[in-house]
Design a protein around this motif. Sequence first.
Motif, PDB file in Angstrom:
ATOM      1  N   SER A 143     -56.503  55.275  54.318  1.00 21.73           N
ATOM      2  CA  SER A 143     -55.778  55.597  55.543  1.00 21.73           C
ATOM      3  C   SER A 143     -55.240  57.018  55.418  1.00 21.73           C
ATOM      4  O   SER A 143     -55.247  57.598  54.330  1.00 21.73           O
ATOM      5  N   PRO A 144     -54.740  57.606  56.508  1.00 21.17           N
ATOM      6  CA  PRO A 144     -54.131  58.935  56.401  1.00 21.17           C
ATOM      7  C   PRO A 144     -52.884  58.946  55.517  1.00 21.17           C
ATOM      8  O   PRO A 144     -52.399  60.017  55.146  1.00 21.17           O
ATOM      9  N   TYR A 145     -52.384  57.762  55.167  1.00 24.65           N
ATOM     10  CA  TYR A 145     -51.146  57.648  54.400  1.00 24.65           C
ATOM     11  C   TYR A 145     -51.394  57.179  52.972  1.00 24.65           C
ATOM     12  O   TYR A 145     -50.455  56.814  52.267  1.00 24.65           O
ATOM     13  N   GLY A 146     -52.654  57.180  52.550  1.00 29.70           N
ATOM     14  CA  GLY A 146     -53.002  56.744  51.212  1.00 29.70           C
ATOM     15  C   GLY A 146     -53.972  55.576  51.246  1.00 29.70           C
ATOM     16  O   GLY A 146     -54.335  55.067  52.311  1.00 29.70           O
ATOM     17  N   THR A 147     -54.399  55.166  50.078  1.00 29.92           N
ATOM     18  CA  THR A 147     -55.339  54.062  49.931  1.00 29.92           C
ATOM     19  C   THR A 147     -54.563  52.774  49.680  1.00 29.92           C
ATOM     20  O   THR A 147     -53.731  52.714  48.778  1.00 29.92           O
ATOM     21  N   TYR A 148     -54.845  51.753  50.476  1.00 31.31           N
ATOM     22  CA  TYR A 148     -54.129  50.478  50.373  1.00 31.31           C
ATOM     23  C   TYR A 148     -55.059  49.404  49.818  1.00 31.31           C
ATOM     24  O   TYR A 148     -56.175  49.210  50.308  1.00 31.31           O
ATOM     25  N   VAL A 149     -54.573  48.698  48.799  1.00 38.56           N
ATOM     26  CA  VAL A 149     -55.323  47.644  48.122  1.00 38.56           C
ATOM     27  C   VAL A 149     -54.878  46.291  48.656  1.00 38.56           C
ATOM     28  O   VAL A 149     -53.675  46.024  48.788  1.00 38.56           O
ATOM     29  N   ALA A 150     -55.852  45.429  48.961  1.00 40.08           N
ATOM     30  CA  ALA A 150     -55.570  44.116  49.539  1.00 40.08           C
ATOM     31  C   ALA A 150     -55.578  43.025  48.478  1.00 40.08           C
ATOM     32  O   ALA A 150     -56.449  42.989  47.610  1.00 40.08           O
ATOM     33  N   SER A 151     -54.599  42.135  48.575  1.00 36.23           N
ATOM     34  CA  SER A 151     -54.595  40.893  47.797  1.00 36.23           C
ATOM     35  C   SER A 151     -54.336  39.741  48.755  1.00 36.23           C
ATOM     36  O   SER A 151     -53.225  39.583  49.271  1.00 36.23           O
ATOM     37  N   GLY A 152     -55.367  38.948  49.017  1.00 40.24           N
ATOM     38  CA  GLY A 152     -55.256  37.824  49.936  1.00 40.24           C
ATOM     39  C   GLY A 152     -55.061  36.489  49.260  1.00 40.24           C
ATOM     40  O   GLY A 152     -55.187  35.452  49.909  1.00 40.24           O
ATOM     41  N   ARG A 153     -54.762  36.512  47.951  1.00 38.44           N
ATOM     42  CA  ARG A 153     -54.526  35.305  47.165  1.00 38.44           C
ATOM     43  C   ARG A 153     -55.649  34.277  47.329  1.00 38.44           C
ATOM     44  O   ARG A 153     -55.423  33.091  47.595  1.00 38.44           O
ATOM     45  N   LEU A 154     -56.873  34.765  47.099  1.00 37.84           N
ATOM     46  CA  LEU A 154     -58.014  33.858  47.164  1.00 37.84           C
ATOM     47  C   LEU A 154     -57.970  32.814  46.060  1.00 37.84           C
ATOM     48  O   LEU A 154     -58.556  31.736  46.189  1.00 37.84           O
ATOM     49  N   ASP A 155     -57.267  33.128  44.959  1.00 36.29           N
ATOM     50  CA  ASP A 155     -57.133  32.157  43.879  1.00 36.29           C
ATOM     51  C   ASP A 155     -56.427  30.896  44.349  1.00 36.29           C
ATOM     52  O   ASP A 155     -56.807  29.779  43.985  1.00 36.29           O
ATOM     53  N   LEU A 156     -55.396  31.070  45.178  1.00 37.09           N
ATOM     54  CA  LEU A 156     -54.670  29.906  45.686  1.00 37.09           C
ATOM     55  C   LEU A 156     -55.519  29.107  46.667  1.00 37.09           C
ATOM     56  O   LEU A 156     -55.486  27.867  46.666  1.00 37.09           O
ATOM     57  N   LEU A 157     -56.297  29.804  47.487  1.00 35.84           N
ATOM     58  CA  LEU A 157     -57.165  29.110  48.434  1.00 35.84           C
ATOM     59  C   LEU A 157     -58.210  28.280  47.698  1.00 35.84           C
ATOM     60  O   LEU A 157     -58.430  27.105  48.023  1.00 35.84           O
ATOM     61  N   VAL A 158     -58.841  28.871  46.698  1.00 37.97           N
ATOM     62  CA  VAL A 158     -59.865  28.163  45.930  1.00 37.97           C
ATOM     63  C   VAL A 158     -59.264  26.973  45.193  1.00 37.97           C
ATOM     64  O   VAL A 158     -59.909  25.923  45.035  1.00 37.97           O
ATOM     65  N   ALA A 159     -58.004  27.111  44.772  1.00 39.91           N
ATOM     66  CA  ALA A 159     -57.334  26.024  44.050  1.00 39.91           C
ATOM     67  C   ALA A 159     -56.844  24.917  44.966  1.00 39.91           C
ATOM     68  O   ALA A 159     -56.324  23.900  44.493  1.00 39.91           O
ATOM     69  N   GLY A 160     -56.987  25.107  46.283  1.00 42.61           N
ATOM     70  CA  GLY A 160     -56.563  24.082  47.225  1.00 42.61           C
ATOM     71  C   GLY A 160     -55.098  24.142  47.598  1.00 42.61           C
ATOM     72  O   GLY A 160     -54.555  23.165  48.127  1.00 42.61           O
ATOM     73  N   THR A 161     -54.463  25.290  47.346  1.00 41.29           N
ATOM     74  CA  THR A 161     -53.047  25.461  47.702  1.00 41.29           C
ATOM     75  C   THR A 161     -52.896  26.725  48.554  1.00 41.29           C
ATOM     76  O   THR A 161     -52.333  27.723  48.104  1.00 41.29           O
ATOM     77  N   PRO A 162     -53.414  26.716  49.779  1.00 43.76           N
ATOM     78  CA  PRO A 162     -53.391  27.920  50.604  1.00 43.76           C
ATOM     79  C   PRO A 162     -51.970  28.397  50.892  1.00 43.76           C
ATOM     80  O   PRO A 162     -51.013  27.623  50.882  1.00 43.76           O
ATOM     81  N   THR A 163     -51.864  29.699  51.167  1.00 39.97           N
ATOM     82  CA  THR A 163     -50.583  30.325  51.442  1.00 39.97           C
ATOM     83  C   THR A 163     -50.682  31.153  52.721  1.00 39.97           C
ATOM     84  O   THR A 163     -51.782  31.525  53.145  1.00 39.97           O
ATOM     85  N   ASP A 164     -49.536  31.440  53.302  1.00 37.91           N
ATOM     86  CA  ASP A 164     -49.484  32.289  54.486  1.00 37.91           C
ATOM     87  C   ASP A 164     -49.261  33.760  54.136  1.00 37.91           C
ATOM     88  O   ASP A 164     -49.259  34.603  55.026  1.00 37.91           O
ATOM     89  N   ARG A 165     -49.094  34.083  52.858  1.00 39.09           N
ATOM     90  CA  ARG A 165     -48.709  35.429  52.453  1.00 39.09           C
ATOM     91  C   ARG A 165     -49.910  36.214  51.926  1.00 39.09           C
ATOM     92  O   ARG A 165     -50.811  35.666  51.288  1.00 39.09           O
ATOM     93  N   PHE A 166     -49.931  37.492  52.203  1.00 41.81           N
ATOM     94  CA  PHE A 166     -50.893  38.415  51.609  1.00 41.81           C
ATOM     95  C   PHE A 166     -50.229  39.774  51.485  1.00 41.81           C
ATOM     96  O   PHE A 166     -49.157  40.014  52.075  1.00 41.81           O
ATOM     97  N   THR A 167     -50.845  40.675  50.722  1.00 41.28           N
ATOM     98  CA  THR A 167     -50.218  41.962  50.428  1.00 41.28           C
ATOM     99  C   THR A 167     -51.213  43.102  50.604  1.00 41.28           C
ATOM    100  O   THR A 167     -52.367  42.996  50.190  1.00 41.28           O
ATOM    101  N   LEU A 168     -50.748  44.182  51.214  1.00 39.60           N
ATOM    102  CA  LEU A 168     -51.447  45.471  51.215  1.00 39.60           C
ATOM    103  C   LEU A 168     -50.539  46.445  50.490  1.00 39.60           C
ATOM    104  O   LEU A 168     -49.415  46.700  50.940  1.00 39.60           O
ATOM    105  N   ARG A 169     -51.000  47.003  49.383  1.00 40.10           N
ATOM    106  CA  ARG A 169     -50.156  47.854  48.529  1.00 40.10           C
ATOM    107  C   ARG A 169     -50.813  49.219  48.358  1.00 40.10           C
ATOM    108  O   ARG A 169     -51.994  49.321  48.004  1.00 40.10           O
ATOM    109  N   ARG A 170     -50.048  50.259  48.562  1.00 36.58           N
ATOM    110  CA  ARG A 170     -50.564  51.611  48.431  1.00 36.58           C
ATOM    111  C   ARG A 170     -50.826  51.952  46.968  1.00 36.58           C
ATOM    112  O   ARG A 170     -50.004  51.685  46.101  1.00 36.58           O
ATOM    113  N   TRP A 171     -51.993  52.549  46.739  1.00 37.02           N
ATOM    114  CA  TRP A 171     -52.356  52.989  45.384  1.00 37.02           C
ATOM    115  C   TRP A 171     -51.529  54.199  44.989  1.00 37.02           C
ATOM    116  O   TRP A 171     -51.366  55.119  45.757  1.00 37.02           O
TER     117      TRP A 171
END
Length: 306
Positions: free
Chosen positions: A278-306
């Motif tokens: 983005s014009p404000y830096g590179t943002y890394v996504a974490s959608g917690r796919l580990d929790l989804l695969v484990a059968g415990t889905p979540t409503d939270r995810f993170t976009l964090r600037r590098w």
Amino acid sequence: MAQPAAAASRAAPPAVIDGSAPTLHPEGVAWDPSRKSFLVGSVRHGTVSIVKTDGSTRTLANEPRIVFTIGVHVDARRNRVLAAYADYGVGTRSTPETVQKQAGLAIFDLETGRTKHLVDLAMGPGPHVANDFAIDRAGNAYVTDSTSDKIYRVDTRGRASVLVQSPQLASPIGDGMNGIVWHPDGYLLAVRYDAGVLLRIPLSRPHRFEEVRLDWPLVGGGLVLRPDGSLLVVSNALGQRLDGAGSVLRTRDGWRSATTVGESAPWADAVPTTAAVSPYGTYVASGRLDLLVAGTPTDRFTLRRW
């Protein structure tokens, strides 16, 4: 005093965007210059959503024929948002007829989210999982398939063909080709998830691809080519461990070899998957796919600037 609307629209996003939406679980992320917002896919629902800087979301595209969306990219020049789609069996629309059988590239109108094309990429014997893609200057897309030995090309009219096919693209455990970027010098860089191998694929002669010499393997692999010419590699080992890492690579010989010049390991968020410039830096996504695969889905995810 209230901030003027024009100034507010130019405000940089926070360094960390804590997203929230019902079991969204995004894997892919893109910057939308028309909205000055991020767009994300959904491994759970197969949608494309707008993420505001406060972390709230709004659905942009919801095509009922799609099980889940992975890689997402914006082609603002042509008013398009594109998403790779497939089915790993964890989506609300998953069926025995679609698990590792549905694979394609969805093309939506960037302004309205209306479906323009669904391009079927389940070519030849399966299984198939369309994963990520890159877009060149002319608007052609190059799509990886994590469970086959192919990379596909989709032109601006939605016509699909096999760009390159080779046993070297396939993984014996089904975690093959993953992140991919287009380089303006006329080649693709793509990573094989299981082996950490980075490939340089010339578009003029794609069958003449070669392995980029690295100082260590890039296991995992979402790729972003940054404006300064460096390559950001987002690594994880989903199903093996939760930590991930980000690495910055540079080259002196046109990506025939590369050296790691920066690293952040472990990454602050579990199982990062890819990133967006983005014009404000590179943002890394974490959608917690580990929790989804484990059968415990979540409503939270993170976009964090590098």
